[in-house]
Write a protein that holds these residues in place. Structure first.
Motif, PDB file in Angstrom:
ATOM      1  N   ASN A  61       0.817  -1.208   0.000  1.00 15.60           N
ATOM      2  CA  ASN A  61       0.000   0.000   0.000  1.00 15.60           C
ATOM      3  C   ASN A  61       0.855   1.264   0.000  1.00 15.60           C
ATOM      4  O   ASN A  61       0.325   2.365  -0.113  1.00 15.60           O
ATOM      5  CB  ASN A  61      -0.947   0.009   1.206  1.00 15.60           C
ATOM      6  CG  ASN A  61      -2.118  -0.915   0.993  1.00 15.60           C
ATOM      7  OD1 ASN A  61      -2.478  -1.211  -0.144  1.00 15.60           O
ATOM      8  ND2 ASN A  61      -2.715  -1.371   2.080  1.00 15.60           N
ATOM      9  N   ARG A  62       2.157   1.128   0.157  1.00 19.51           N
ATOM     10  CA  ARG A  62       3.045   2.295   0.134  1.00 19.51           C
ATOM     11  C   ARG A  62       3.014   2.982  -1.219  1.00 19.51           C
ATOM     12  O   ARG A  62       3.316   4.155  -1.328  1.00 19.51           O
ATOM     13  CB  ARG A  62       4.489   1.886   0.433  1.00 19.51           C
ATOM     14  CG  ARG A  62       4.735   1.501   1.841  1.00 19.51           C
ATOM     15  CD  ARG A  62       6.180   1.227   2.138  1.00 19.51           C
ATOM     16  NE  ARG A  62       7.061   1.311   0.978  1.00 19.51           N
ATOM     17  CZ  ARG A  62       8.296   0.862   0.968  1.00 19.51           C
ATOM     18  NH1 ARG A  62       8.782   0.283   2.030  1.00 19.51           N
ATOM     19  NH2 ARG A  62       9.043   0.972  -0.099  1.00 19.51           N
ATOM     20  N   PHE A  63       2.705   2.246  -2.269  1.00 20.25           N
ATOM     21  CA  PHE A  63       2.777   2.785  -3.623  1.00 20.25           C
ATOM     22  C   PHE A  63       1.398   3.132  -4.190  1.00 20.25           C
ATOM     23  O   PHE A  63       1.227   3.230  -5.394  1.00 20.25           O
ATOM     24  CB  PHE A  63       3.495   1.797  -4.537  1.00 20.25           C
ATOM     25  CG  PHE A  63       4.863   1.436  -4.037  1.00 20.25           C
ATOM     26  CD1 PHE A  63       5.867   2.375  -4.006  1.00 20.25           C
ATOM     27  CD2 PHE A  63       5.136   0.162  -3.594  1.00 20.25           C
ATOM     28  CE1 PHE A  63       7.123   2.057  -3.545  1.00 20.25           C
ATOM     29  CE2 PHE A  63       6.392  -0.174  -3.137  1.00 20.25           C
ATOM     30  CZ  PHE A  63       7.391   0.778  -3.108  1.00 20.25           C
ATOM     31  N   CYS A  64       0.414   3.339  -3.314  1.00 23.70           N
ATOM     32  CA  CYS A  64      -0.944   3.662  -3.767  1.00 23.70           C
ATOM     33  C   CYS A  64      -0.990   4.986  -4.519  1.00 23.70           C
ATOM     34  O   CYS A  64      -1.763   5.158  -5.447  1.00 23.70           O
ATOM     35  CB  CYS A  64      -1.893   3.757  -2.581  1.00 23.70           C
ATOM     36  SG  CYS A  64      -2.452   2.159  -2.027  1.00 23.70           S
ATOM     37  N   SER A  65      -0.189   5.917  -4.104  1.00 20.99           N
ATOM     38  CA  SER A  65      -0.259   7.251  -4.703  1.00 20.99           C
ATOM     39  C   SER A  65       0.517   7.359  -6.009  1.00 20.99           C
ATOM     40  O   SER A  65       0.456   8.388  -6.677  1.00 20.99           O
ATOM     41  CB  SER A  65       0.270   8.288  -3.714  1.00 20.99           C
ATOM     42  OG  SER A  65       1.630   8.039  -3.437  1.00 20.99           O
ATOM     43  N   LEU A  66       1.242   6.309  -6.397  1.00 24.33           N
ATOM     44  CA  LEU A  66       1.989   6.365  -7.654  1.00 24.33           C
ATOM     45  C   LEU A  66       1.046   6.352  -8.844  1.00 24.33           C
ATOM     46  O   LEU A  66       0.087   5.581  -8.880  1.00 24.33           O
ATOM     47  CB  LEU A  66       2.929   5.157  -7.780  1.00 24.33           C
ATOM     48  CG  LEU A  66       4.222   5.202  -7.006  1.00 24.33           C
ATOM     49  CD1 LEU A  66       4.983   3.900  -7.213  1.00 24.33           C
ATOM     50  CD2 LEU A  66       5.077   6.362  -7.411  1.00 24.33           C
ATOM     51  N   PRO A  67       1.309   7.210  -9.808  1.00 26.05           N
ATOM     52  CA  PRO A  67       0.498   7.137 -11.025  1.00 26.05           C
ATOM     53  C   PRO A  67       0.836   5.851 -11.775  1.00 26.05           C
ATOM     54  O   PRO A  67       1.971   5.390 -11.727  1.00 26.05           O
ATOM     55  CB  PRO A  67       0.932   8.369 -11.822  1.00 26.05           C
ATOM     56  CG  PRO A  67       2.294   8.686 -11.323  1.00 26.05           C
ATOM     57  CD  PRO A  67       2.335   8.234  -9.890  1.00 26.05           C
ATOM     58  N   HIS A  68      -0.145   5.275 -12.429  1.00 27.04           N
ATOM     59  CA  HIS A  68       0.135   4.013 -13.103  1.00 27.04           C
ATOM     60  C   HIS A  68      -0.490   3.930 -14.486  1.00 27.04           C
ATOM     61  O   HIS A  68      -0.292   2.971 -15.196  1.00 27.04           O
ATOM     62  CB  HIS A  68      -0.341   2.835 -12.249  1.00 27.04           C
ATOM     63  CG  HIS A  68      -1.787   2.902 -11.887  1.00 27.04           C
ATOM     64  ND1 HIS A  68      -2.256   3.732 -10.903  1.00 27.04           N
ATOM     65  CD2 HIS A  68      -2.854   2.260 -12.399  1.00 27.04           C
ATOM     66  CE1 HIS A  68      -3.558   3.582 -10.821  1.00 27.04           C
ATOM     67  NE2 HIS A  68      -3.952   2.708 -11.706  1.00 27.04           N
ATOM     68  N   ARG A  69      -1.205   4.940 -14.887  1.00 26.88           N
ATOM     69  CA  ARG A  69      -1.883   4.901 -16.178  1.00 26.88           C
ATOM     70  C   ARG A  69      -0.886   5.147 -17.297  1.00 26.88           C
ATOM     71  O   ARG A  69      -0.163   6.135 -17.288  1.00 26.88           O
ATOM     72  CB  ARG A  69      -2.983   5.965 -16.175  1.00 26.88           C
ATOM     73  CG  ARG A  69      -3.919   5.857 -17.302  1.00 26.88           C
ATOM     74  CD  ARG A  69      -4.948   4.773 -17.020  1.00 26.88           C
ATOM     75  NE  ARG A  69      -5.887   4.744 -18.127  1.00 26.88           N
ATOM     76  CZ  ARG A  69      -6.195   3.650 -18.759  1.00 26.88           C
ATOM     77  NH1 ARG A  69      -5.698   2.512 -18.399  1.00 26.88           N
ATOM     78  NH2 ARG A  69      -7.040   3.677 -19.757  1.00 26.88           N
ATOM     79  N   TRP A  70      -0.812   4.251 -18.236  1.00 29.35           N
ATOM     80  CA  TRP A  70      -0.020   4.330 -19.465  1.00 29.35           C
ATOM     81  C   TRP A  70       1.491   4.189 -19.278  1.00 29.35           C
ATOM     82  O   TRP A  70       2.229   4.249 -20.245  1.00 29.35           O
ATOM     83  CB  TRP A  70      -0.299   5.639 -20.238  1.00 29.35           C
ATOM     84  CG  TRP A  70      -1.724   5.837 -20.568  1.00 29.35           C
ATOM     85  CD1 TRP A  70      -2.541   6.796 -20.056  1.00 29.35           C
ATOM     86  CD2 TRP A  70      -2.533   5.070 -21.470  1.00 29.35           C
ATOM     87  NE1 TRP A  70      -3.808   6.668 -20.581  1.00 29.35           N
ATOM     88  CE2 TRP A  70      -3.821   5.622 -21.454  1.00 29.35           C
ATOM     89  CE3 TRP A  70      -2.289   3.972 -22.269  1.00 29.35           C
ATOM     90  CZ2 TRP A  70      -4.858   5.113 -22.214  1.00 29.35           C
ATOM     91  CZ3 TRP A  70      -3.319   3.470 -23.026  1.00 29.35           C
ATOM     92  CH2 TRP A  70      -4.582   4.038 -22.987  1.00 29.35           C
TER      93      TRP A  70
END
Length: 181
Positions: free
Chosen positions: A130-139
């Motif tokens: 859950n540490r990486f929830c705020s990372l953008p991941h689209r495209w």
């Protein structure tokens, strides 16, 4: 024999980078399918957490793409040798192949940095943490995959031009040694 080996290495570089690109694009597809599946189920149940469902398939393909990209980059740089121009005087005496090799080496590092970092962001966004929830991941998998294609072309060009520059350096040293004898 050396030219056949150079051609083989160049083809292997391109094939491995194409494989890394395909893995990145497949990871984007797996991530999109997981998000569509997650949104369909989210309407029926109460959801807590970070609001996304990571895809283990996308994570695995992202890691594989990063590993393959790194192996290709290191291999091409080691086999291509250290091609450099230290001064303006070196630049004026350098052959076209050596100048091209240096330019493609710089471009190779730029393509590597962009493709690796975008693949890394997308892969971390698909980790279970859950540490990486705020990372953008689209495209990001798609962008990383596209840059892997570019990395393959530029790195293959670097290897070929560095190989040719080394050959020219050997040929220019041999006549100088025979004229002194």
């Amino acid at each position: 024999m050396e030219s056949e080996l150079g051609f083989l290495v160049s083809v292997l570089i391109i094939c491995a980078d194409i494989t890394a690109a395909v893995l990145g694009i497949e990871a984007e597809i797996a991530q999109s399918k997981q998000q569509q599946h997650h949104h369909a189920h989210q309407q029926h149940s109460r959801h807590t957490g970070c609001g996304r469902k990571p895809s283990s398939g996308a994570f695995a393909e992202g890691v594989a793409a990063m590993v393959l990209l790194s192996i290709v980059h290191v291999t091409a740089n080691v086999l291509g040798g250290c091609t450099y121009i230290r001064s303006k005087e070196d630049f004026t005496r350098a052959t076209a192949n050596k100048i091209l090799a240096v330019a493609l080496l710089v471009l190779s590092w730029i393509f590597f940095a962009v493709s690796y970092s975008t693949l890394m962001l997308a892969t971390l966004a698909n980790s279970r943490s859950n540490r990486f929830c705020s990372l953008p991941h689209r495209w990001f998998f798609l962008i990383g995959g596209i840059f892997c294609f570019g990395h393959g072309l530029v790195t293959s060009g670097y290897y070929v031009s560095a190989f040719a520059a080394k050959k020219e350096d050997k040929e220019s040293v041999q006549p100088a040694n025979t004229s002194r004898a």
